[in-house]
Design a protein around this motif. Structure first.
Motif, PDB file in Angstrom:
ATOM      1  N   GLY A 187       0.817  -1.221   0.000  1.00 41.87           N
ATOM      2  CA  GLY A 187       0.000   0.000   0.000  1.00 41.87           C
ATOM      3  C   GLY A 187       0.843   1.260   0.000  1.00 41.87           C
ATOM      4  O   GLY A 187       1.741   1.427  -0.827  1.00 41.87           O
ATOM      5  N   GLY A 188       0.586   2.150   0.949  1.00 38.14           N
ATOM      6  CA  GLY A 188       1.368   3.387   1.049  1.00 38.14           C
ATOM      7  C   GLY A 188       2.679   3.192   1.774  1.00 38.14           C
ATOM      8  O   GLY A 188       3.440   4.150   1.952  1.00 38.14           O
ATOM      9  N   GLY A 189       2.943   1.984   2.255  1.00 33.69           N
ATOM     10  CA  GLY A 189       4.231   1.683   2.874  1.00 33.69           C
ATOM     11  C   GLY A 189       4.309   2.004   4.358  1.00 33.69           C
ATOM     12  O   GLY A 189       5.400   1.995   4.941  1.00 33.69           O
ATOM     13  N   GLY A 190       3.177   2.234   5.009  1.00 28.62           N
ATOM     14  CA  GLY A 190       3.191   2.597   6.437  1.00 28.62           C
ATOM     15  C   GLY A 190       3.712   1.474   7.324  1.00 28.62           C
ATOM     16  O   GLY A 190       4.641   1.671   8.120  1.00 28.62           O
ATOM     17  N   HIS A 191       3.127   0.286   7.201  1.00 30.47           N
ATOM     18  CA  HIS A 191       3.610  -0.841   8.009  1.00 30.47           C
ATOM     19  C   HIS A 191       5.039  -1.197   7.598  1.00 30.47           C
ATOM     20  O   HIS A 191       5.885  -1.506   8.439  1.00 30.47           O
ATOM     21  CB  HIS A 191       2.707  -2.067   7.829  1.00 30.47           C
ATOM     22  N   ALA A 192       5.279  -1.162   6.289  1.00 27.98           N
ATOM     23  CA  ALA A 192       6.614  -1.530   5.782  1.00 27.98           C
ATOM     24  C   ALA A 192       7.676  -0.618   6.386  1.00 27.98           C
ATOM     25  O   ALA A 192       8.754  -1.082   6.802  1.00 27.98           O
ATOM     26  CB  ALA A 192       6.622  -1.421   4.258  1.00 27.98           C
TER      27      ALA A 192
ATOM     28  N   LEU B  26       4.672  -6.307  -1.850  1.00 31.11           N
ATOM     29  CA  LEU B  26       3.847  -6.627  -3.019  1.00 31.11           C
ATOM     30  C   LEU B  26       2.639  -5.701  -3.036  1.00 31.11           C
ATOM     31  O   LEU B  26       2.100  -5.361  -1.967  1.00 31.11           O
ATOM     32  CB  LEU B  26       3.298  -8.055  -2.940  1.00 31.11           C
ATOM     33  N   ASP B  27       2.187  -5.338  -4.191  1.00 24.15           N
ATOM     34  CA  ASP B  27       0.869  -4.711  -4.305  1.00 24.15           C
ATOM     35  C   ASP B  27       0.372  -4.894  -5.737  1.00 24.15           C
ATOM     36  O   ASP B  27       1.161  -4.928  -6.679  1.00 24.15           O
ATOM     37  CB  ASP B  27       0.895  -3.226  -3.943  1.00 24.15           C
ATOM     38  N   LEU B  28      -0.954  -5.015  -5.844  1.00 17.43           N
ATOM     39  CA  LEU B  28      -1.561  -5.143  -7.167  1.00 17.43           C
ATOM     40  C   LEU B  28      -1.739  -3.790  -7.835  1.00 17.43           C
ATOM     41  O   LEU B  28      -1.998  -3.715  -9.027  1.00 17.43           O
ATOM     42  CB  LEU B  28      -2.941  -5.793  -7.024  1.00 17.43           C
TER      43      LEU B  28
ATOM     44  N   GLU C 213       2.779  -7.575  -7.865  1.00 16.26           N
ATOM     45  CA  GLU C 213       2.334  -8.968  -7.850  1.00 16.26           C
ATOM     46  C   GLU C 213       1.182  -9.100  -6.864  1.00 16.26           C
ATOM     47  O   GLU C 213       0.993  -8.258  -5.990  1.00 16.26           O
ATOM     48  CB  GLU C 213       3.473  -9.891  -7.371  1.00 16.26           C
ATOM     49  N   SER C 214       0.489 -10.224  -6.970  1.00 18.93           N
ATOM     50  CA  SER C 214      -0.592 -10.514  -6.026  1.00 18.93           C
ATOM     51  C   SER C 214      -0.079 -11.437  -4.926  1.00 18.93           C
ATOM     52  O   SER C 214       0.697 -12.358  -5.191  1.00 18.93           O
ATOM     53  CB  SER C 214      -1.743 -11.221  -6.741  1.00 18.93           C
ATOM     54  N   PHE C 215      -0.583 -11.237  -3.718  1.00 23.27           N
ATOM     55  CA  PHE C 215      -0.204 -12.163  -2.640  1.00 23.27           C
ATOM     56  C   PHE C 215      -0.826 -13.542  -2.857  1.00 23.27           C
ATOM     57  O   PHE C 215      -0.480 -14.497  -2.171  1.00 23.27           O
ATOM     58  CB  PHE C 215      -0.510 -11.585  -1.251  1.00 23.27           C
ATOM     59  N   ALA C 216      -1.716 -13.652  -3.828  1.00 27.51           N
ATOM     60  CA  ALA C 216      -2.244 -14.979  -4.163  1.00 27.51           C
ATOM     61  C   ALA C 216      -1.123 -15.876  -4.711  1.00 27.51           C
ATOM     62  O   ALA C 216      -1.235 -17.095  -4.712  1.00 27.51           O
ATOM     63  CB  ALA C 216      -3.358 -14.850  -5.193  1.00 27.51           C
TER      64      ALA C 216
ATOM     65  N   LEU D 155      -0.146  -9.362   5.965  1.00 29.72           N
ATOM     66  CA  LEU D 155      -1.221  -9.087   4.997  1.00 29.72           C
ATOM     67  C   LEU D 155      -2.180  -8.113   5.677  1.00 29.72           C
ATOM     68  O   LEU D 155      -2.800  -8.457   6.689  1.00 29.72           O
ATOM     69  CB  LEU D 155      -1.974 -10.373   4.626  1.00 29.72           C
ATOM     70  N   ASP D 156      -2.240  -6.904   5.164  1.00 23.36           N
ATOM     71  CA  ASP D 156      -3.161  -5.878   5.684  1.00 23.36           C
ATOM     72  C   ASP D 156      -4.223  -5.722   4.599  1.00 23.36           C
ATOM     73  O   ASP D 156      -4.023  -5.013   3.616  1.00 23.36           O
ATOM     74  CB  ASP D 156      -2.349  -4.582   5.912  1.00 23.36           C
ATOM     75  N   LEU D 157      -5.328  -6.449   4.784  1.00 20.90           N
ATOM     76  CA  LEU D 157      -6.254  -6.683   3.667  1.00 20.90           C
ATOM     77  C   LEU D 157      -7.089  -5.455   3.303  1.00 20.90           C
ATOM     78  O   LEU D 157      -7.130  -4.463   4.022  1.00 20.90           O
ATOM     79  CB  LEU D 157      -7.156  -7.868   4.025  1.00 20.90           C
ATOM     80  N   GLY D 158      -7.771  -5.585   2.186  1.00 25.26           N
ATOM     81  CA  GLY D 158      -8.699  -4.533   1.781  1.00 25.26           C
ATOM     82  C   GLY D 158      -8.032  -3.437   0.993  1.00 25.26           C
ATOM     83  O   GLY D 158      -7.093  -3.663   0.244  1.00 25.26           O
ATOM     84  N   LEU D 159      -8.544  -2.229   1.186  1.00 26.35           N
ATOM     85  CA  LEU D 159      -8.039  -1.127   0.361  1.00 26.35           C
ATOM     86  C   LEU D 159      -7.542   0.011   1.241  1.00 26.35           C
ATOM     87  O   LEU D 159      -7.850   0.072   2.430  1.00 26.35           O
ATOM     88  CB  LEU D 159      -9.110  -0.647  -0.607  1.00 26.35           C
TER      89      LEU D 159
ATOM     90  N   PHE E 257      -6.205   5.982   0.297  1.00 31.93           N
ATOM     91  CA  PHE E 257      -5.868   6.607  -0.983  1.00 31.93           C
ATOM     92  C   PHE E 257      -6.757   6.039  -2.091  1.00 31.93           C
ATOM     93  O   PHE E 257      -7.316   6.785  -2.901  1.00 31.93           O
ATOM     94  CB  PHE E 257      -4.391   6.366  -1.301  1.00 31.93           C
ATOM     95  N   GLN E 258      -6.908   4.720  -2.104  1.00 34.92           N
ATOM     96  CA  GLN E 258      -7.762   4.094  -3.137  1.00 34.92           C
ATOM     97  C   GLN E 258      -9.223   4.483  -2.938  1.00 34.92           C
ATOM     98  O   GLN E 258      -9.923   4.813  -3.898  1.00 34.92           O
ATOM     99  CB  GLN E 258      -7.613   2.569  -3.082  1.00 34.92           C
ATOM    100  N   LEU E 259      -9.673   4.462  -1.676  1.00 29.41           N
ATOM    101  CA  LEU E 259     -11.071   4.772  -1.383  1.00 29.41           C
ATOM    102  C   LEU E 259     -11.444   6.166  -1.866  1.00 29.41           C
ATOM    103  O   LEU E 259     -12.549   6.390  -2.363  1.00 29.41           O
ATOM    104  CB  LEU E 259     -11.302   4.655   0.129  1.00 29.41           C
TER     105      LEU E 259
HETATM  106  C1  SAM Z   1      -5.047  -1.626   3.516  1.00 29.94           C
HETATM  107  S1  SAM Z   1      -3.987  -1.339   2.170  1.00 29.94           S
HETATM  108  C2  SAM Z   1      -2.391  -1.591   2.853  1.00 29.94           C
HETATM  109  C3  SAM Z   1      -1.843  -0.400   3.550  1.00 29.94           C
HETATM  110  C4  SAM Z   1      -0.429  -0.563   4.059  1.00 29.94           C
HETATM  111  N1  SAM Z   1      -0.332  -1.584   5.069  1.00 29.94           N
HETATM  112  C5  SAM Z   1       0.098   0.748   4.586  1.00 29.94           C
HETATM  113  O1  SAM Z   1       0.480   0.825   5.759  1.00 29.94           O
HETATM  114  O2  SAM Z   1       0.157   1.730   3.841  1.00 29.94           O
HETATM  115  C6  SAM Z   1      -4.189  -2.787   1.215  1.00 29.94           C
HETATM  116  C7  SAM Z   1      -3.367  -2.831  -0.050  1.00 29.94           C
HETATM  117  O3  SAM Z   1      -3.403  -4.167  -0.531  1.00 29.94           O
HETATM  118  C8  SAM Z   1      -3.437  -4.148  -1.927  1.00 29.94           C
HETATM  119  N2  SAM Z   1      -3.957  -5.448  -2.367  1.00 29.94           N
HETATM  120  C9  SAM Z   1      -5.223  -5.903  -2.315  1.00 29.94           C
HETATM  121  N3  SAM Z   1      -5.289  -7.169  -2.761  1.00 29.94           N
HETATM  122  C10 SAM Z   1      -4.022  -7.532  -3.091  1.00 29.94           C
HETATM  123  C11 SAM Z   1      -3.430  -8.721  -3.594  1.00 29.94           C
HETATM  124  N4  SAM Z   1      -4.163  -9.820  -3.854  1.00 29.94           N
HETATM  125  N5  SAM Z   1      -2.094  -8.742  -3.778  1.00 29.94           N
HETATM  126  C12 SAM Z   1      -1.328  -7.653  -3.514  1.00 29.94           C
HETATM  127  N6  SAM Z   1      -1.846  -6.490  -3.038  1.00 29.94           N
HETATM  128  C13 SAM Z   1      -3.158  -6.430  -2.832  1.00 29.94           C
HETATM  129  C14 SAM Z   1      -4.295  -2.960  -2.277  1.00 29.94           C
HETATM  130  O4  SAM Z   1      -4.023  -2.504  -3.572  1.00 29.94           O
HETATM  131  C15 SAM Z   1      -3.880  -1.961  -1.181  1.00 29.94           C
HETATM  132  O5  SAM Z   1      -2.866  -1.119  -1.639  1.00 29.94           O
END
Ligand code: SAM
Length: 313
Positions: free
Chosen positions: A32-37, A53-55, A79-82, A101-105, A108-110
């Motif tokens: 995502g925005g790299g906060g946890h990272a 990773l991020d899609l 890449e996808s975490f799948a 894995l910090d799921l959802g969106l 910024f996307q919202l």
């Molecule tokens: C809640 S945000 C993560 C925020 C991040 N932890 C931070 O601190 O900024 C979720 C992110 O997961 C990504 N995402 C959703 N499904 C994904 C997937 N299958 N593989 C990789 N990234 C995915 C979304 O595009 C989004 O950027």
């Protein structure tokens, strides 16, 4: 809007559970925005490495900017975490010491004016995390599924009690012309469920359901969890932050299953399954945000954190 505008949820709790350390290798499956990272990289200074990773290509750009100061300690991939196991091995991050894995969106996307994730911003109904992929958008689903399929989708992924009447209203409305925008869809839901009164907008569940379906989110999570266990080294930790019960149920069941010592039918005098647990659950009770975090960051209110540790063998 800048990357810093997405406030990472349950940040201290997540980092405390992952216990990043110098020299460790970490994977953020949803950078995502790299906060946890950023917090993981700080705590694993001076030489811990992180694969993010991020899609969403835009998310990766923002993460790259935020994490630039860590130099080659960071690898970011679209890449996808799948496909976690392949991606982690290919990039040389196995065995990993921690996976998040910090799921959802993200916020910024919202709030993005073109992505169509939220009903508060008028935008084309898209909702794909990866807009570069030629997969069906929310617009396609809303305009092509029949009323039964739509109702099923809203019930299954949105747990929407008004699934049937909302689906019927969508089908009736689109007979005039296709439904194109988030605002049009929100108005249709309001015509069935009434206007927003409490904190939760009546279109929340419909939007959640469409987003989950468009991105096949539950499928991706189910695929990722066993792969995460495969690539963790002994003592490595997996943390997952979910935002609704559908995701959390998958995580909880997976953890309980992997931590089980014996799965023999009850009543057998001795264990015959020989089952060995692969993980130890570190969060007997899921971790929730404090009232203070919810007050400061309302998006965190439904966050649920679970963490497990890979056992040797
Ligand atoms: C809640 S945000 C993560 C925020 C991040 N932890 C931070 O601190 O900024 C979720 C992110 O997961 C990504 N995402 C959703 N499904 C994904 C997937 N299958 N593989 C990789 N990234 C995915 C979304 O595009 C989004 O950027």
């Amino acid at each position: 809007m800048r990357a810093a505008d997405h406030v990472p949820v349950l940040l201290d709790e997540t980092v405390d559970l992952l216990q990043p350390r110098a020299g460790g290798t970490y994977v953020d499956g949803t950078v995502g925005g790299g906060g946890h990272a950023e917090a993981i990289l700080e705590r694993s200074s001076p030489d811990g490495r992180l694969l993010g990773l991020d899609l969403d290509p835009e998310a990766l750009d923002r993460a790259a900017e935020r994490l630039r100061r860590f130099g080659d300690r960071v690898t970011l991939v679209h890449e996808s975490f799948a496909d976690l196991e392949r991606v982690v091995r290919w990039n040389g991050f196995a065995p990993a010491d921690g996976i998040l894995l910090d799921l959802g969106l993200s916020s910024f996307q919202l709030e993005h004016p073109k992505r169509g994730f939220g009903f508060r911003v008028e935008a084309p109904l898209d909702m794909r995390f990866n807009p570069l992929q030629q997969t069906p958008t929310a617009r396609d689903l809303v305009n092509k599924l029949d009323a039964r399929e739509l109702a099923d989708l809203l019930r299954r992924y949105g747990e929407e009690p008004l699934a049937k009447p909302i689906a019927r209203a969508i089908v009736t409305r689109r007979q005039r012309r296709p439904i194109e925008t988030t605002a049009e869809l929100a108005r249709i839901v309001e015509s069935v469920a009434g206007r927003a009164r409490g904190k939760i907008h009546p279109a929340t569940r419909t939007f959640q359901a469409l987003r989950i379906a468009v991105n096949r989110e539950l499928d991706a999570l189910e695929r990722a969890l066993p792969q995460a266990i495969e690539v963790l080294g002994p003592g490595g930790r997996l943390a997952v932050i979910s935002f609704h019960s559908l995701e959390d149920r998958i995580v909880k069941r997976f953890f309980v299953d992997q931590a089980a010592t014996c799965v023999c039918p009850p009543g057998l005098p001795v264990c015959v399954c020989g089952r060995k647990p692969t993980i130890r659950i570190l969060t007997r009770r899921a971790v929730r945000p404090t009232p203070r975090e919810v007050a400061e960051n309302p998006r965190s209110r439904s966050a649920i954190l679970r963490c497990a540790e890979r056992l040797a063998g």
